[in-house]
Design a protein around this motif. Structure first.
Motif, short mmCIF file in Angstrom:
data_model
loop_
_atom_site.label_atom_id
_atom_site.label_comp_id
_atom_site.label_asym_id
_atom_site.label_seq_id
_atom_site.Cartn_x
_atom_site.Cartn_y
_atom_site.Cartn_z
N GLY A 1 9.61 -11.57 4.06
CA GLY A 1 10.69 -10.80 4.66
C GLY A 1 11.23 -9.69 3.79
O GLY A 1 12.11 -8.93 4.23
N LEU A 2 10.75 -9.56 2.57
CA LEU A 2 11.25 -8.51 1.69
C LEU A 2 10.72 -7.13 2.06
O LEU A 2 11.42 -6.14 1.95
CB LEU A 2 10.92 -8.82 0.22
CG LEU A 2 11.54 -10.09 -0.36
CD1 LEU A 2 11.12 -10.26 -1.81
CD2 LEU A 2 13.05 -10.09 -0.21
N GLN B 1 5.93 -1.89 4.67
CA GLN B 1 6.16 -1.11 3.45
C GLN B 1 6.85 -2.01 2.44
O GLN B 1 7.86 -2.64 2.74
CB GLN B 1 7.03 0.10 3.75
CG GLN B 1 7.28 0.96 2.53
CD GLN B 1 8.10 2.19 2.87
OE1 GLN B 1 8.28 2.54 4.01
NE2 GLN B 1 8.61 2.84 1.85
N LEU B 2 6.29 -2.07 1.24
CA LEU B 2 6.88 -2.88 0.19
C LEU B 2 8.28 -2.37 -0.15
O LEU B 2 8.53 -1.17 -0.08
CB LEU B 2 6.01 -2.85 -1.07
CG LEU B 2 4.59 -3.39 -0.94
CD1 LEU B 2 3.84 -3.22 -2.25
CD2 LEU B 2 4.61 -4.85 -0.52
N ASN B 3 9.17 -3.30 -0.49
CA ASN B 3 10.48 -2.84 -0.95
C ASN B 3 10.32 -2.36 -2.40
O ASN B 3 9.29 -2.59 -3.04
CB ASN B 3 11.57 -3.89 -0.73
CG ASN B 3 11.65 -4.95 -1.80
OD1 ASN B 3 11.10 -4.84 -2.89
ND2 ASN B 3 12.37 -6.00 -1.51
N PRO B 4 11.33 -1.67 -2.95
CA PRO B 4 11.18 -1.12 -4.31
C PRO B 4 10.82 -2.14 -5.38
O PRO B 4 10.07 -1.83 -6.31
CB PRO B 4 12.54 -0.48 -4.57
CG PRO B 4 13.04 -0.09 -3.21
CD PRO B 4 12.57 -1.21 -2.31
#
Length: 163
Positions: free
Chosen positions: A79-80, A85-88
């Protein structure tokens, strides 16, 4: 023991399921919901691989019962990322090679997400202390710390832009 009905929102999706009262949250996520990103290592709360966010707090999924999550919002490593798209923080883990075998990665990410939410400008010492309960068998701690330091201002800016 008879099954108990629980309602839980996982990664933004509401679920209602019947669970055995002794089912651990990590087992519920993996077996009932098919979210296998939450890893089970020691199953005693020592390694941190099973950490997930419950109402924004990092908890050990192997120690918390699924019935204790009734009514809660749970975020797993799956869920991150948002819209593929990957989170930072995930992106920084990739950039700094902070995931070698990857076993500890889900717990490291969720633990760091809570810390960076509460302390958007952490010191390296603060990161090391927070992660002292998460074990990395590959000794990838240097990359993990570098990734967290890079992601912290990006996550802070992301939160400010969303507000």
């Amino acid at each position: 023991m008879s099954a108990v009905s629980i309602r839980v929102t996982v990664n933004g999706t509401p679920f209602e399921r019947e669970v055995e009262p002794r089912t651990h949250l990590a087992d519920f996520l993996r077996h009932d919901l098919g979210l296998t990103g939450t890893h089970l290592g020691c199953e005693h709360g020592v390694c941190g691989a099973c950490s997930v966010l419950v109402d924004g707090r990092a908890v050990r999924g192997c120690l918390m019962l699924a019935v204790q999550a009734d009514g809660a919002e749970v975020t797993t490593v799956e869920g991150l990322a948002q819209v593929e798209q990957l989170n930072p923080l995930q992106e920084a883990f990739r950039e700094f090679h902070a995931l070698q075998c990857g076993f500890c990665t889900p717990g490291m990410l969720t633990t760091l997400m809570q810390l960076l939410e509460e302390h958007p400008e952490p010191s390296e010492e603060m990161l090391r202390e927070e992660l002292s309960g998460n074990l990395c068998r590959c000794t990838g701690y240097a990359g993990i710390i570098r990734a967290a330091m890079k992601a912290a201002p990006l996550l802070k800016a992301q939160r400010e832009n969303a507000a």
